[in-house]
Motif scaffolding. Structure first.
Motif, PDB file in Angstrom:
ATOM      1  N   LEU A   1      -5.585   4.388   5.577  1.00  0.00           N
ATOM      2  CA  LEU A   1      -6.307   3.384   4.821  1.00  0.00           C
ATOM      3  C   LEU A   1      -6.620   2.171   5.705  1.00  0.00           C
ATOM      4  O   LEU A   1      -5.798   1.846   6.593  1.00  0.00           O
ATOM      5  CB  LEU A   1      -5.175   2.983   3.736  1.00  0.00           C
ATOM      6  N   THR A   2      -8.015   1.661   5.671  1.00  0.00           N
ATOM      7  CA  THR A   2      -8.219   0.604   6.561  1.00  0.00           C
ATOM      8  C   THR A   2      -8.394  -0.532   5.619  1.00  0.00           C
ATOM      9  O   THR A   2      -8.973  -0.588   4.477  1.00  0.00           O
ATOM     10  CB  THR A   2      -9.425   0.955   7.178  1.00  0.00           C
TER      11      THR A   2
ATOM     12  N   CYS B   1      -1.108   4.416   7.820  1.00  0.00           N
ATOM     13  CA  CYS B   1      -0.904   5.696   7.692  1.00  0.00           C
ATOM     14  C   CYS B   1       0.370   6.206   7.374  1.00  0.00           C
ATOM     15  O   CYS B   1       1.273   5.403   7.259  1.00  0.00           O
ATOM     16  CB  CYS B   1      -1.412   6.323   8.868  1.00  0.00           C
TER      17      CYS B   1
ATOM     18  N   PHE C   1       0.905  -1.295   0.058  1.00  0.00           N
ATOM     19  CA  PHE C   1      -0.005  -0.091   0.045  1.00  0.00           C
ATOM     20  C   PHE C   1       0.937   1.210   0.061  1.00  0.00           C
ATOM     21  O   PHE C   1       0.164   2.568  -0.182  1.00  0.00           O
ATOM     22  CB  PHE C   1      -0.975   0.043   1.301  1.00  0.00           C
TER      23      PHE C   1
ATOM     24  N   ASN D   1     -11.931   1.295  11.421  1.00  0.00           N
ATOM     25  CA  ASN D   1     -12.312   2.331  10.895  1.00  0.00           C
ATOM     26  C   ASN D   1     -12.904   3.024  12.274  1.00  0.00           C
ATOM     27  O   ASN D   1     -12.570   4.470  12.419  1.00  0.00           O
ATOM     28  CB  ASN D   1     -13.959   2.192  10.300  1.00  0.00           C
TER      29      ASN D   1
ATOM     30  N   ILE E   1      -9.365   6.302   3.406  1.00  0.00           N
ATOM     31  CA  ILE E   1      -9.870   5.309   2.329  1.00  0.00           C
ATOM     32  C   ILE E   1     -10.282   3.821   3.017  1.00  0.00           C
ATOM     33  O   ILE E   1      -9.065   3.348   3.399  1.00  0.00           O
ATOM     34  CB  ILE E   1      -8.927   5.284   1.199  1.00  0.00           C
ATOM     35  N   ASP E   2     -11.240   3.337   2.989  1.00  0.00           N
ATOM     36  CA  ASP E   2     -11.643   2.011   3.485  1.00  0.00           C
ATOM     37  C   ASP E   2     -11.637   1.178   2.285  1.00  0.00           C
ATOM     38  O   ASP E   2     -12.548   1.195   1.390  1.00  0.00           O
ATOM     39  CB  ASP E   2     -13.121   1.999   3.891  1.00  0.00           C
ATOM     40  N   GLU E   3     -10.489   0.164   2.392  1.00  0.00           N
ATOM     41  CA  GLU E   3     -10.498  -0.683   0.942  1.00  0.00           C
ATOM     42  C   GLU E   3     -11.070  -2.121   1.448  1.00  0.00           C
ATOM     43  O   GLU E   3     -10.662  -2.752   0.528  1.00  0.00           O
ATOM     44  CB  GLU E   3      -8.978  -0.850   1.035  1.00  0.00           C
TER      45      GLU E   3
ATOM     46  N   PRO F   1      -4.077   8.545   0.417  1.00  0.00           N
ATOM     47  CA  PRO F   1      -5.010   8.676   1.753  1.00  0.00           C
ATOM     48  C   PRO F   1      -4.077   9.096   2.829  1.00  0.00           C
ATOM     49  O   PRO F   1      -2.923   8.894   2.743  1.00  0.00           O
ATOM     50  CB  PRO F   1      -5.703   7.576   2.079  1.00  0.00           C
TER      51      PRO F   1
ATOM     52  N   GLU G   1     -15.268   4.645   0.969  1.00  0.00           N
ATOM     53  CA  GLU G   1     -14.794   3.758  -0.062  1.00  0.00           C
ATOM     54  C   GLU G   1     -14.587   4.468  -1.343  1.00  0.00           C
ATOM     55  O   GLU G   1     -15.124   5.164  -1.736  1.00  0.00           O
ATOM     56  CB  GLU G   1     -15.773   2.555  -0.304  1.00  0.00           C
TER      57      GLU G   1
ATOM     58  N   THR H   1      -6.518   2.051  -3.978  1.00  0.00           N
ATOM     59  CA  THR H   1      -5.529   3.154  -3.684  1.00  0.00           C
ATOM     60  C   THR H   1      -4.327   2.938  -4.710  1.00  0.00           C
ATOM     61  O   THR H   1      -3.787   3.969  -5.107  1.00  0.00           O
ATOM     62  CB  THR H   1      -5.185   2.956  -2.242  1.00  0.00           C
TER      63      THR H   1
END
Ligand SMILES: Cc1ncc(COP(=O)(O)O)c(C=O)c1O
Length: 454
Positions: free
Chosen positions: A282-283, A299, A129, A144, A258-260, A279, A226, A272
């Motif tokens: 990112l989760t 992060c 990521f 989250n 950003i929730d992946e 972001p 998302e 992403t």
């Protein structure tokens, strides 16, 4: 003229539901018996209420699942395109994960101390990521929830912003929707005594002016989203929308989360990496440890520094973040095997073209019969939507949902050994999914539409 639902005669839809419900009952005596017995001890007869959200009159009890195939207690086998609603997106019990779990099983499961595996997993997450710093939770919901807390601590701003129709797990703050342009609690929310609309703003996805207006006061700690909405059918970002989102966040010093969890289907490193998003956080939950309850949030270095500063400012005590079982040894063994050997670029090389084939195949079946539906896909995740146009936002997507039609189609497929997700019309293609399974789903959807449109 016959009355229509989603372009199909209501009479046919109702008849199919009745016929397929009867067929399910006839074919699944053991599931039915277990369903009755389960009512003795389980609220509504199941240990988790989503198990009732399938189209069936009683739950299908599972005996076994490997790869993209599931077997029920009555001996039927299914081509599984639901894959635990993404938890098993990389196949049920991928061999490297199963081996890793078995190897760890006799050596302690949870110590509240790190193991050597954290080094390899941290490296793998950064490689995947591009974000350097990570934390582990047990569910995407927790990831989250904690990220929202961090964003508020870092920015010292009280509010968050979600898009209408978004879902980020059972996170109270995010249960805000729009009704007639006004924020309200998500319908059906239980036991919520705080007015969530005082701290959560909500605007439509793809609506740049509304987003700009909502961020203008600089009281929003973060936007959580998302990159494509996948929990209200499927809403794709319009060209430029995610650029505008990132720009507006930067200009107003609002953090971007950003929730992946679902869009990890896009490709290696999720939406992403594939689309070069930047972001702050990112989760990712569900499939990150091959189906074992695990989630992560990552992060940037700047965020990690600001987290340290926020913590120092808060002083000693308890941050309100973290749960006992998180980041345990078993999770790390599974996550390491999954990240290094299962969620690989090679896996996506199989999944993406096959999902594309599935999406275009279903699209063709729909077109050939002049049914006013369309298909969208985000990599290995495809969705047929019961409306002619792609929805631009949550409201349009909601309007495209047709409960009875979905029920009829889902039951028809299930009775023929095909599982798609019980919520809307979502399919997932895993590294274990075969061409033959995809061909069978496409053909069977065509047969189902023939019967519905007859
Ligand atoms: C985008 C997204 N984020 C978070 C979650 C929450 O995942 P979990 O239920 O595993 O906490 C979900 C669940 O569907 C989801 O779709």
């Amino acid at each position: 003229m016959a009355s229509l639902e989603a372009g199909l005669p209501v009479k046919q839809v109702d008849a199919m539901i009745k016929r397929e419900t009867d067929r399910y009952i006839q074919s699944n005596p053991i599931s039915q018996k277990l369903g009755i017995e389960a009512r003795r001890n389980w609220v509504k007869g199941v240990p988790h209420h989503w198990m009732l959200d399938w189209s069936t009159p009683f739950p299908l009890f599972v005996a076994d699942a490997v790869g993209a195939t599931l077997t029920d207690v009555d001996g039927h086998t299914y081509d599984d395109f639901c894959l635990g609603d993404t938890g098993s997106m990389f196949g049920h019990s991928p061999a490297p994960v199963a081996r890793a779990i078995a190897a760890q099983a006799g050596h302690g499961l949870t110590y509240m101390l790190p193991t050597e595996d954290i080094i390899a997993v941290g490296t793998a997450l950064e490689r995947m990521f591009g974000l350097p710093f990570w934390q582990v939770t047990t569910t995407a919901t927790d990831a989250n929830r904690f990220v929202l807390r961090w964003c508020r601590a870092i920015t010292r701003r009280p509010k968050i912003l979600v898009f209408h129709g978004a879902y980020h797990g059972a996170v109270d703050d995010t249960f805000v929707r729009l009704k007639d342009g006004q924020p309200i609690h998500r319908p059906g929310l239980i036991g919520q005594v705080y007015d969530l609309t005082t701290q959560t703003k909500v605007v439509e996805f793809n609506d740049v002016p509304a987003l700009a207006a909502a961020l203008r006061d600089r009281d929003v700690a973060c936007v959580i989203t998302e990159p494509a909405l996948t929990n209200i059918g499927m809403v794709l970002p319009q060209p430029g929308f995610l650029d505008d989102l990132q720009r507006l966040c930067r200009e107003t010093e609002t953090l971007l989360v950003i929730d992946e969890t679902h869009t990890i289907s896009t490709g290696y490193g999720g939406y992403t990496r594939t689309h070069g998003l930047k972001p702050d956080f990112l989760t990712l939950g569900k499939p990150v440890a091959g189906g074992l309850p695990t989630a992560v949030f990552g992060c940037s270095a700047e965020m990690a520094e600001r987290m340290r500063a926020a913590e120092a400012e808060a002083g000693p005590g308890y941050s309100g973040m973290g749960t006992t079982l998180s980041a345990n040894a078993l999770q790390f063994k599974a996550m390491r095997a999954n990240l290094e050997e299962v969620m690989t670029p090679a896996a996506y090389d199989h999944m993406l073209p096959l999902s594309e084939k599935l999406a275009r195949g279903i699209e063709q079946e729909i077109r050939q019969r002049n049914i006013p539906w369309h298909v969208s896909n985000v990599g290995a995740r495809a969705e047929f939507v019961c409306a002619p146009e792609r929805p631009r936002n949550g409201s349009e997507a909601q309007a495209a949902m047709h409960g009875p039609v979905e029920l009829a189609v889902h039951l028809y497929l299930l009775n023929r050994g095909l599982l798609i997700a019980p919520f809307h019309n979502m399919t997932l293609v895993s590294p274990a999914t075969s061409e033959a399974q995809v061909a069978r789903l496409v053909t069977t959807i065509g047969q189902c539409l023939d019967e519905l449109a007859a």
